[in-house]
Design an enzyme around this catalytic site. Structure first.
Site, PDB file in Angstrom:
ATOM      1  N   LYS A  18       0.818  -1.222   0.000  1.00  0.00           N
ATOM      2  CA  LYS A  18       0.000   0.000   0.000  1.00  0.00           C
ATOM      3  C   LYS A  18       0.851   1.272   0.000  1.00  0.00           C
ATOM      4  O   LYS A  18       0.524   2.248  -0.666  1.00  0.00           O
ATOM      5  CB  LYS A  18      -0.957  -0.011   1.195  1.00  0.00           C
ATOM      6  CG  LYS A  18      -2.013  -1.096   1.079  1.00  0.00           C
ATOM      7  CD  LYS A  18      -3.039  -1.020   2.174  1.00  0.00           C
ATOM      8  CE  LYS A  18      -3.836  -2.312   2.258  1.00  0.00           C
ATOM      9  NZ  LYS A  18      -4.465  -2.714   1.005  1.00  0.00           N
ATOM     10  N   GLY A  19       1.946   1.250   0.776  1.00  0.00           N
ATOM     11  CA  GLY A  19       2.792   2.441   0.836  1.00  0.00           C
ATOM     12  C   GLY A  19       3.403   2.757  -0.520  1.00  0.00           C
ATOM     13  O   GLY A  19       3.286   3.871  -1.047  1.00  0.00           O
ATOM     14  N   ASP A  56      -9.287  -5.243 -12.719  1.00  0.00           N
ATOM     15  CA  ASP A  56      -8.580  -5.599 -11.482  1.00  0.00           C
ATOM     16  C   ASP A  56      -8.724  -4.426 -10.507  1.00  0.00           C
ATOM     17  O   ASP A  56      -8.244  -3.326 -10.788  1.00  0.00           O
ATOM     18  CB  ASP A  56      -7.093  -5.852 -11.808  1.00  0.00           C
ATOM     19  CG  ASP A  56      -6.278  -6.240 -10.583  1.00  0.00           C
ATOM     20  OD1 ASP A  56      -6.867  -6.393  -9.492  1.00  0.00           O
ATOM     21  OD2 ASP A  56      -5.049  -6.375 -10.722  1.00  0.00           O
ATOM     22  N   ASP A  72      -5.373   2.578  -3.377  1.00  0.00           N
ATOM     23  CA  ASP A  72      -4.047   3.205  -3.297  1.00  0.00           C
ATOM     24  C   ASP A  72      -3.888   4.280  -4.378  1.00  0.00           C
ATOM     25  O   ASP A  72      -3.306   5.342  -4.124  1.00  0.00           O
ATOM     26  CB  ASP A  72      -2.948   2.143  -3.448  1.00  0.00           C
ATOM     27  CG  ASP A  72      -3.013   1.104  -2.342  1.00  0.00           C
ATOM     28  OD1 ASP A  72      -3.479   1.455  -1.238  1.00  0.00           O
ATOM     29  OD2 ASP A  72      -2.613  -0.046  -2.582  1.00  0.00           O
TER      30      ASP A  72
HETATM   31  O1  RIB Z   1      -3.811  -2.307  -1.708  1.00  0.00           O
HETATM   32  C1  RIB Z   1      -3.282  -3.304  -2.541  1.00  0.00           C
HETATM   33  C2  RIB Z   1      -1.992  -3.787  -1.983  1.00  0.00           C
HETATM   34  O2  RIB Z   1      -2.259  -4.465  -0.768  1.00  0.00           O
HETATM   35  C3  RIB Z   1      -1.275  -4.811  -2.842  1.00  0.00           C
HETATM   36  O3  RIB Z   1      -0.372  -4.218  -3.740  1.00  0.00           O
HETATM   37  C4  RIB Z   1      -0.630  -5.732  -1.820  1.00  0.00           C
HETATM   38  O4  RIB Z   1       0.759  -5.754  -1.880  1.00  0.00           O
HETATM   39  C5  RIB Z   1      -1.157  -5.290  -0.467  1.00  0.00           C
HETATM   40  O5  RIB Z   1      -0.271  -4.536   0.244  1.00  0.00           O
END
Ligand code: RIB
Length: 308
Positions: free
Chosen positions: A41-42, A247, A253
Site C-alpha cells: 500500500k505504501g 482488477d 491506493d
Molecule cells: O492495496 C493493494 C496492496 O495491498 C497490494 O499491492 C498488496 O501488496 C497489499 O499490500
C-alpha cells in the site's frame, strides 16, 4: 514547507494469478495466468502521487533479496526518492499472493516480512524531512506504533498528515485526532467507528463520528458509487466514473496517492477528490496496482471528457 509528499509505509512484491473466479477454501482452480508486480500500500500510493507529477520521498524496508531489488528499481523508475528505503537482512521483502477474478475482484494473502520491522528508530533521524514535507502519507501495513509516532511528530512540526488506516484496526481511533485527511472504505469506517455503514444515512453518521474524533476531512470511499466527504465546510456524496473493472487491486491506493498529491498541489479538497476519483476509475480498468495508475495526462483527458 516544501512541496514533497513523504510516504512512510509498506513495499511488497505482488504475485498475481488472474482466474475466472477466486478459489474457495479447499478448492483448486487451474488455467490462471501469472503476473509479478510491485505492490504494497505504501509503495503503491507513492507511485500514484509521483505519476501525478509530485515529488515523492518513500521511507520503508525491503529484504536483502531479489524481490527487494525489484521494489527499489521500480520506485526509482517512477522518479521517487529512495534514499530512506533501506535493505534489512532480518527477514524477506513483503510478499502478497493475489487472486483476481474475471470481474476484477481480489483476495490477498500477505507475508509482510521486513515491513513489520520498520521501527521508530528509522523515523527519528527524519525529523527535518518530515518538517520540510508538504504532507506525510501513511497506511497501516507497518507497525502501528511507528505510524502513531510519525503522526505525533508531524503534528508537532506542523506538517499535514493523510492517513489511510488499511488494513483497518479498531485502535486507529487513537490516530485520528491529528489527521488532516482520513480516507477509509465503508468496511474500515465500520470497523473503526463500530457503526454500521450499510445505508447512505449510516455512512453519513459514521463520517460524522470520525470527524468528531478530530480528522479535519473524512473521506469514505464507496467503490463504484464514489465517495462521501465530511469536513468543516463539506458534507456530500461525490459520484465516480463508470468503468468495466479488470482488477480492483490497488484502486484505493491509486485514489489515496493521487488525492494526497492533488490536495497538496491545489489546496482544494473537491478538486483533489475529482482528480483522485478519475485516477482510481482508470486504474481498475488495468491489471496490477502500480502499473495501473494513470499519468496526469490520462486523468486530464477523462476529466475533460466529463466536464461541462
Ligand atoms: O492495496 C493493494 C496492496 O495491498 C497490494 O499491492 C498488496 O501488496 C497489499 O499490500
Amino acid at each position: 514547507m516544501g512541496n514533497e509528499i513523504l510516504v512512510i509505509g509498506s513495499a511488497n512484491v505482488d504475485l498475481v494469478v488472474k482466474l475466472d473466479k477466486i478459489p474457495k477454501p479447499g478448492e483448486t482452480i487451474g488455467d490462471g495466468r501469472f503476473h509479478q508486480f510491485c505492490g504494497g500500500k505504501g509503495a503503491n500510493q507513492a507511485v500514484a502521487a509521483a505519476r501525478s507529477g509530485q515529488d515523492v520521498v518513500f521511507v520503508g524496508l525491503v529484504g536483502d533479496d531479489a524481490y527487494g531489488e525489484a521494489v527499489i528499481e521500480n520506485l526509482k523508475a517512477a522518479s521517487i526518492d529512495t534514499q530512506y528505503l533501506h535493505k534489512e537482512k532480518t527477514s524477506h521483502t513483503g510478499i502478497a499472493l493475489i487472486s483476481v477474478s474475471s470481474s476484477g475482484e481480489n483476495a490477498i494473502s500477505i507475508a509482510p516480512g521486513v515491513n513489520k520491522q520498520l521501527g521508530v528508530n528509522r523515523i527519528d533521524p527524519l525529523e527535518s524531512v518530515i518538517a520540510s514535507s508538504a504532507l506525510v502519507l501513511l497506511q497501516l501495513e507497518i507497525p502501528f506504533e511507528t505510524s502513531a509516532h510519525v503522526i505525533k511528530l508531524a503534528a508537532q512540526l506542523g506538517t499535514r498528515v493523510m492517513l489511510n488506516p488499511a488494513p483497518s484496526q479498531q485502535r486507529a481511533t487513537e490516530l485520528i485526532g491529528s489527521v488532516d485527511l482520513l480516507v477509509v472504505n465503508e468496511h474500515e469506517a465500520c470497523d473503526i467507528s463500530g457503526l454500521p455503514t450499510g445505508t447512505d444515512a449510516e455512512i453519513e453518521l459514521a463520517a460524522e463520528w470520525l470527524f468528531d474524533k478530530g480528522a479535519k476531512h473524512v473521506i469514505i470511499t464507496l467503490g463504484s458509487r464514489g465517495v462521501f466527504l465530511k469536513g468543516e465546510f463539506h458534507k456530500k456524496f461525490l459520484s465516480t466514473f463508470k468503468v468495466e473493472p479488470v482488477d480492483t487491486t490497488g484502486a484505493g491506493d491509486a485514489f489515496c496517492g493521487t488525492l494526497a498529491s492533488e490536495f497538496s498541489r491545489t489546496d482544494s479538497i473537491e478538486a483533489a477528490l475529482k482528480y483522485a476519483l478519475a485516477a482510481s476509475a482508470i486504474s481498475v480498468t488495468r491489471l496490477g496496482a502500480q502499473e495501473a495508475v494513470p499519468t496526469r495526462k490520462e486523468v486530464e483527458i477523462l476529466l475533460s471528457e466529463h466536464s461541462g
